[in-house]
Scaffold this motif. Structure first.
Motif, mmCIF file in Angstrom:
data_model
loop_
_atom_site.group_PDB
_atom_site.id
_atom_site.type_symbol
_atom_site.label_atom_id
_atom_site.label_comp_id
_atom_site.label_asym_id
_atom_site.label_seq_id
_atom_site.Cartn_x
_atom_site.Cartn_y
_atom_site.Cartn_z
ATOM 1 N N GLY A 1 0.824 -1.206 0.000
ATOM 2 C CA GLY A 1 0.000 0.000 0.000
ATOM 3 C C GLY A 1 0.858 1.255 0.000
ATOM 4 N N GLY A 2 1.870 1.304 0.861
ATOM 5 C CA GLY A 2 2.779 2.448 0.901
ATOM 6 C C GLY A 2 3.527 2.613 -0.399
ATOM 7 N N PHE A 3 3.980 1.493 -0.970
ATOM 8 C CA PHE A 3 4.703 1.518 -2.255
ATOM 9 C C PHE A 3 3.823 2.122 -3.343
ATOM 10 C CE2 PHE A 3 6.805 -0.014 -6.015
ATOM 11 C CZ PHE A 3 8.155 -0.126 -5.670
ATOM 12 N N SER A 4 2.546 1.756 -3.334
ATOM 13 C CA SER A 4 1.631 2.195 -4.396
ATOM 14 C C SER A 4 1.239 3.669 -4.283
ATOM 15 C CB SER A 4 0.369 1.323 -4.399
ATOM 16 O OG SER A 4 -0.416 1.605 -3.247
ATOM 17 N N CYS A 5 1.572 4.319 -3.193
ATOM 18 C CA CYS A 5 1.227 5.739 -3.006
ATOM 19 C C CYS A 5 2.123 6.682 -3.803
ATOM 20 C CB CYS A 5 1.323 6.116 -1.523
ATOM 21 S SG CYS A 5 0.025 5.397 -0.510
ATOM 22 N N LEU A 6 3.218 6.172 -4.346
ATOM 23 C CA LEU A 6 4.202 7.049 -4.987
ATOM 24 C C LEU A 6 3.624 7.852 -6.148
ATOM 25 C CD1 LEU A 6 7.105 8.086 -5.048
ATOM 26 C CD2 LEU A 6 7.593 6.267 -6.688
ATOM 27 N N ALA A 7 2.893 7.219 -7.052
ATOM 28 C CA ALA A 7 2.372 7.925 -8.235
ATOM 29 C C ALA A 7 1.488 9.094 -7.820
ATOM 30 C CB ALA A 7 1.605 6.963 -9.131
ATOM 31 N N GLN A 8 0.625 8.865 -6.851
ATOM 32 C CA GLN A 8 -0.256 9.934 -6.380
ATOM 33 C C GLN A 8 0.556 11.037 -5.687
ATOM 34 O OE1 GLN A 8 -3.551 8.360 -4.166
ATOM 35 N NE2 GLN A 8 -4.534 10.342 -3.983
ATOM 36 N N PHE A 9 1.563 10.657 -4.916
ATOM 37 C CA PHE A 9 2.433 11.631 -4.248
ATOM 38 C C PHE A 9 3.147 12.511 -5.273
ATOM 39 C CE2 PHE A 9 6.839 12.609 -3.024
ATOM 40 C CZ PHE A 9 6.616 13.470 -1.952
ATOM 41 N N LEU A 10 3.640 11.914 -6.339
ATOM 42 C CA LEU A 10 4.413 12.657 -7.337
ATOM 43 C C LEU A 10 3.574 13.698 -8.093
ATOM 44 C CD1 LEU A 10 6.748 9.870 -8.734
ATOM 45 C CD2 LEU A 10 7.340 11.764 -7.180
ATOM 46 N N ARG A 11 2.248 13.566 -8.063
ATOM 47 C CA ARG A 11 1.388 14.574 -8.688
ATOM 48 C C ARG A 11 1.436 15.890 -7.920
ATOM 49 N NH1 ARG A 11 -2.847 10.349 -8.704
ATOM 50 N NH2 ARG A 11 -2.296 9.057 -10.482
ATOM 51 N N ARG A 12 1.618 15.814 -6.599
ATOM 52 C CA ARG A 12 1.719 16.990 -5.726
ATOM 53 C C ARG A 12 2.773 16.707 -4.663
ATOM 54 N NH1 ARG A 12 -3.994 17.872 -3.464
ATOM 55 N NH2 ARG A 12 -2.928 19.468 -2.281
ATOM 56 N N PRO A 13 4.037 16.665 -5.050
ATOM 57 C CA PRO A 13 5.088 16.294 -4.098
ATOM 58 C C PRO A 13 5.280 17.351 -2.998
ATOM 59 C CG PRO A 13 6.051 16.998 -6.162
ATOM 60 C CD PRO A 13 4.566 16.962 -6.371
ATOM 61 N N THR A 14 5.709 16.879 -1.858
ATOM 62 C CA THR A 14 6.025 17.728 -0.715
ATOM 63 C C THR A 14 7.415 17.358 -0.224
ATOM 64 O OG1 THR A 14 4.964 16.152 0.799
ATOM 65 C CG2 THR A 14 3.598 17.983 -0.014
ATOM 66 N N SER A 15 7.952 18.158 0.674
ATOM 67 C CA SER A 15 9.295 17.877 1.178
ATOM 68 C C SER A 15 9.303 16.853 2.306
ATOM 69 C CB SER A 15 9.964 19.168 1.652
ATOM 70 O OG SER A 15 9.258 19.723 2.749
ATOM 71 N N ALA A 16 8.120 16.559 2.852
ATOM 72 C CA ALA A 16 8.041 15.600 3.953
ATOM 73 C C ALA A 16 6.775 14.757 3.831
ATOM 74 C CB ALA A 16 8.058 16.327 5.297
ATOM 75 N N VAL A 17 6.858 13.535 4.365
ATOM 76 C CA VAL A 17 5.739 12.589 4.326
ATOM 77 C C VAL A 17 5.615 11.933 5.697
ATOM 78 C CG1 VAL A 17 4.923 10.395 3.342
ATOM 79 C CG2 VAL A 17 5.998 12.108 1.869
#
Length: 162
Positions: free
Chosen positions: A51-67
């Protein structure tokens, strides 16, 4: 995170029907608003490594400096996805989890996390259950809240200029 210069944060959320997820999301929202930090949320209904691995594509649409992830295992999966894309943790993105599971301190980079005393939670739950079985408690069920602490490790660093 604000003390490290992070002005934006993504929360990798847990299951929608989880009361813990709701509390974590609401708490992060309040803290971010109070500290002028932009908060994004990435929906993830499966709180697992995959689940965490699959979050990357969505994160990259609006990246932030911290997660901050709903739990450590999601954070570890997310860090693996970042590594696969050549994104350095914590050089480019700081990552933290919640739970302080044993593997968090031995992976590379070691995962910064919120320590939750599972033994205490277990004792509280057993006491509550036994009290109910013996008829000693007449309260309605409600979440039990206790103190936690942040464990700073290698996955979190000062924010780089964006």
């Amino acid at each position: 995170m604000r003390s490290l210069g992070h002005k934006s944060l993504t929360y990798l959320s847990g299951p929608n029907d989880s009361w813990q997820n709701a509390v974590r999301r609401e708490t992060l929202s309040r803290i971010c608003a109070r500290n002028d930090i932009v908060l994004n949320t990435v929906a993830c209904s499966v709180p697992t490594y995959r689940g965490g691995f699959s979050c990357l594509a969505q994160f990259l649409r609006r990246p932030t400096s911290a997660v901050i992830a709903y739990n450590d295992i999601m954070a570890i999966g997310f860090m693996a996805a970042l590594k696969d894309c050549g994104i350095d943790v914590p050089g480019k993105v700081s990552v933290a989890g919640i739970d302080d599971i044993p593997i968090s301190g031995i992976i590379s980079p070691a995962l910064s996390t919120v320590h939750i005393d599972r033994e205490l939670i277990g004792e509280m739950a057993v006491d509550e259950l036994i009290g109910r079985l013996l008829g000693n408690l007449r309260r309605t069920l409600k979440p039990m809240i206790h103190d936690s602490c942040f464990i700073m490790r290698d996955s979190v660093a000062v924010a780089k200029e964006r």
